[in-house]
Every structure is written in C-alpha cells, then in structure tokens.
Design a protein around this motif. Structure first.
Motif, PDB file in Angstrom:
ATOM      1  N   ARG A  20       7.632   9.721   8.267  1.00  0.00           N
ATOM      2  CA  ARG A  20       6.781  10.801   8.780  1.00  0.00           C
ATOM      3  C   ARG A  20       6.039  11.486   7.633  1.00  0.00           C
ATOM      4  O   ARG A  20       4.876  11.868   7.768  1.00  0.00           O
ATOM      5  CB  ARG A  20       7.627  11.808   9.572  1.00  0.00           C
ATOM      6  CG  ARG A  20       8.157  11.253  10.884  1.00  0.00           C
ATOM      7  CD  ARG A  20       8.684  12.354  11.786  1.00  0.00           C
ATOM      8  NE  ARG A  20       9.974  12.848  11.337  1.00  0.00           N
ATOM      9  CZ  ARG A  20      11.152  12.325  11.696  1.00  0.00           C
ATOM     10  NH1 ARG A  20      11.184  11.269  12.503  1.00  0.00           N
ATOM     11  NH2 ARG A  20      12.288  12.837  11.261  1.00  0.00           N
ATOM     12  N   GLU A  21       6.702  11.634   6.496  1.00  0.00           N
ATOM     13  CA  GLU A  21       6.052  12.240   5.330  1.00  0.00           C
ATOM     14  C   GLU A  21       4.897  11.381   4.833  1.00  0.00           C
ATOM     15  O   GLU A  21       3.827  11.896   4.489  1.00  0.00           O
ATOM     16  CB  GLU A  21       7.075  12.421   4.202  1.00  0.00           C
ATOM     17  CG  GLU A  21       8.113  13.497   4.460  1.00  0.00           C
ATOM     18  CD  GLU A  21       9.200  13.509   3.389  1.00  0.00           C
ATOM     19  OE1 GLU A  21       8.977  12.906   2.318  1.00  0.00           O
ATOM     20  OE2 GLU A  21      10.265  14.111   3.630  1.00  0.00           O
ATOM     21  N   LEU A  22       5.098  10.067   4.790  1.00  0.00           N
ATOM     22  CA  LEU A  22       4.035   9.161   4.347  1.00  0.00           C
ATOM     23  C   LEU A  22       2.830   9.243   5.280  1.00  0.00           C
ATOM     24  O   LEU A  22       1.686   9.267   4.827  1.00  0.00           O
ATOM     25  CB  LEU A  22       4.550   7.718   4.320  1.00  0.00           C
ATOM     26  CG  LEU A  22       5.375   7.270   3.116  1.00  0.00           C
ATOM     27  CD1 LEU A  22       5.810   5.823   3.315  1.00  0.00           C
ATOM     28  CD2 LEU A  22       4.591   7.402   1.827  1.00  0.00           C
ATOM     29  N   ILE A  23       3.073   9.268   6.565  1.00  0.00           N
ATOM     30  CA  ILE A  23       1.994   9.340   7.544  1.00  0.00           C
ATOM     31  C   ILE A  23       1.203  10.635   7.376  1.00  0.00           C
ATOM     32  O   ILE A  23      -0.036  10.647   7.405  1.00  0.00           O
ATOM     33  CB  ILE A  23       2.542   9.211   8.973  1.00  0.00           C
ATOM     34  CG1 ILE A  23       3.138   7.816   9.194  1.00  0.00           C
ATOM     35  CG2 ILE A  23       1.456   9.497  10.010  1.00  0.00           C
ATOM     36  CD1 ILE A  23       3.943   7.673  10.465  1.00  0.00           C
ATOM     37  N   ALA A  24       1.911  11.726   7.157  1.00  0.00           N
ATOM     38  CA  ALA A  24       1.260  13.030   7.017  1.00  0.00           C
ATOM     39  C   ALA A  24       0.514  13.166   5.700  1.00  0.00           C
ATOM     40  O   ALA A  24      -0.467  13.914   5.602  1.00  0.00           O
ATOM     41  CB  ALA A  24       2.303  14.142   7.133  1.00  0.00           C
TER      42      ALA A  24
ATOM     43  N   SER B  27       0.835  -1.196   0.000  1.00  0.00           N
ATOM     44  CA  SER B  27       0.000   0.000   0.000  1.00  0.00           C
ATOM     45  C   SER B  27       0.872   1.249   0.000  1.00  0.00           C
ATOM     46  O   SER B  27       2.064   1.188   0.311  1.00  0.00           O
ATOM     47  CB  SER B  27      -0.908  -0.001   1.241  1.00  0.00           C
ATOM     48  OG  SER B  27      -1.739   1.145   1.264  1.00  0.00           O
ATOM     49  N   HIS B  28       0.267   2.377  -0.358  1.00  0.00           N
ATOM     50  CA  HIS B  28       0.927   3.667  -0.193  1.00  0.00           C
ATOM     51  C   HIS B  28       0.340   4.405   1.013  1.00  0.00           C
ATOM     52  O   HIS B  28       0.762   5.519   1.324  1.00  0.00           O
ATOM     53  CB  HIS B  28       0.754   4.533  -1.452  1.00  0.00           C
ATOM     54  CG  HIS B  28      -0.682   4.822  -1.769  1.00  0.00           C
ATOM     55  ND1 HIS B  28      -1.464   3.987  -2.533  1.00  0.00           N
ATOM     56  CD2 HIS B  28      -1.488   5.844  -1.406  1.00  0.00           C
ATOM     57  CE1 HIS B  28      -2.684   4.488  -2.628  1.00  0.00           C
ATOM     58  NE2 HIS B  28      -2.724   5.611  -1.954  1.00  0.00           N
ATOM     59  N   SER B  29      -0.614   3.770   1.703  1.00  0.00           N
ATOM     60  CA  SER B  29      -1.351   4.429   2.781  1.00  0.00           C
ATOM     61  C   SER B  29      -0.934   3.894   4.150  1.00  0.00           C
ATOM     62  O   SER B  29      -1.224   2.754   4.497  1.00  0.00           O
ATOM     63  CB  SER B  29      -2.861   4.210   2.593  1.00  0.00           C
ATOM     64  OG  SER B  29      -3.575   4.589   3.752  1.00  0.00           O
TER      65      SER B  29
END
Length: 260
Positions: A249-253, A209-211
């Motif tokens: 952190r960027e992915l989470i945001a 996933s990308h999410s």
C-alpha cells in the motif's frame, strides 16, 4: 499479455549473501517465483530491496548463495559454459542506464551486430537487412547505423539497447528499471514501445521497477520485494486494488501515475 501456459522461468529459494565486516550481509533471502511463457511479471520494490540481484541470479550474472533456477526446464546454475552460452542466446537484459550500457567507441551498426558475432549467427536475409529491421522495430531510422551513442538522446539510446537485446529473438527479456534514467514523457514512450513489442512478438518479461502504476500498466502479475524478501505476489490488478501488505500500500501511494 498472458498469464496462462507453460512456466518458462522458475526460481526457487534464491538467496544471496556478501561478506561484510567479518560476517555476511544477506541481500536476498529465500525468493521463489515463476514466469509463464508470454507473461509480463513485475518485480517491484524500493531501492536496495534486492530485486535487481534476483534478476541477475536468474540470468546467472550473479551466482546465488543458495537456491535454484530453471529456464525452459533446464538447470541454469548447473550449466557448463557451452550450455550457458546457448541459454543466454534466449535470455537477454536491458539495463537501467542507457548511457553506460552502450560502448561510446562503437557505432550503432557495430553494437547491434555484436550479438550475431558472439553467437556466430548469420541472419537469413543478411546482417545489414537484419540490423535495419531491428532499428525499425524500435522506432528508429536505419540512418542511425552509421552514428555513435553520443549522437542520440537518452530515449533513443534505450531504444538501441532494446534493439540489441532483441537481436537474436530471445524468449525471455529482463527489463531492469529501463525508464528510471529517462524523463517522464520519454519514459512513457519507451514503456509503450515495450508493451507493443511484448504483444507483437509474444515476449516473456521480468520487469523490474519501483513504480506500482508502471507495473500495473505493463504487467500481468506483480511480485513485491522488501528488504530482500518477497512479501506479496499475485495478479497485478488484484494486488494494486486490494493489496494485502502495508508495504505494498505504501508503494502504491508513493509513486505517481505515468502519463502513458
């Protein structure tokens, strides 16, 4: 879901290169990970990070340039045709696009019966009864057997894909962005189905996933990929709440919550 127990899948040093402009493009570099029996491992990263290539190398749908893969202790990359066929009975994949993954000229009955024909297996209670059971398992009515893919919505088609992947009761399921082609609410329903199936049948998942919120909801652990490399791996709650890498952190945001 479980993070304890024997290692079912183990990949070490996976690397994949493709020829490009007289040289090579390295799309995956030295990726090592393991998945325990009964566990859901999320493999997350942006498009082009190499995560789908890693999954395909594990299943040997793509041959690695370097590295090794073991499934239930067996060397996947050294397997001959007969041994690989036996392994693939136990390892299945659900692809991203529910439209492209189904043959439009085949009825649902033919689609679901195909794995039994390929592996020459006869279900105990008869094929028809097994096909009806498969549809009920994914929340579809048995009347779907006589219909064709174009008669179903995207979410229903993905349920048919999941039913086909589960036909031979595999141990290991690769889920390659299985809801990214669906709208948010339909995707949430499919994710909940996957979570219920994992718990009911003790399935082992590699969920791509990308999410990050989606991985957090479904998985026990998460491995984060960036530009072909594994940059962070650990318990999904720990990584999501205390990420060590700026990219994590960027992915989470960057990804919104899924309404599951």
């Amino acid at each position: 879901m479980s993070s304890e127990g024997e290692v079912l899948v183990e990949a070490a040093g996976l690397t994949k290169e493709y020829p490009r402009d007289g040289g090579v493009a390295r799309v995956v570099e030295d990726v090592s990970l393991s998945v325990r029996r009964g566990e859901a491992l999320g493999l997350v990263g942006e498009s082009g990070s190499g995560k789908s290539t890693v999954a395909r190398m594990i299943l040997r749908l793509v041959e690695p340039t370097a590295g090794s893969v073991r499934f239930a202790g067996e060397n996947v990359l050294a397997a001959g045709p007969r041994q690989l066929r036996a392994m693939r009975r136990r390892m299945q994949i659900v692809f991203q696009d529910p439209y492209a993954a189904l043959n439009p000229r085949m009825s649902v009955k033919q689609i679901l019966a195909e794995p039994f024909a390929i592996h020459r297996e006869r279900p105990e209670n008869g094929l028809e009864a097994r096909l009806r059971e498969m549809l009920r398992t994914v929340g579809l009515d048995e009347s779907a057997l006589a219909r064709y893919p174009h008669e179903f919505s995207g979410g229903q088609r993905q349920r048919i894909n999941i039913a086909r992947a589960l036909a031979l009761r595999p141990d290991f399921l690769v889920l390659d962005e299985p809801v990214s082609a669906l709208d948010v609410l339909v995707g949430a329903q499919v994710v909940n189905l996957l979570r219920d199936l994992q718990r009911e049948y003790g399935l082992t998942y590699l969920f791509i996933s990308h999410s990050m919120p989606l991985v957090r909801y479904l998985c026990d652990r998460v491995a984060v990929m960036r530009k072909g490399r594994l940059v962070e791996i650990g318990d999904v709650l720990e990584v999501c709440e205390r990420p060590q890498e700026p990219y994590t952190r960027e992915l989470i945001a960057a990804t919104p919550e899924l309404p599951v």
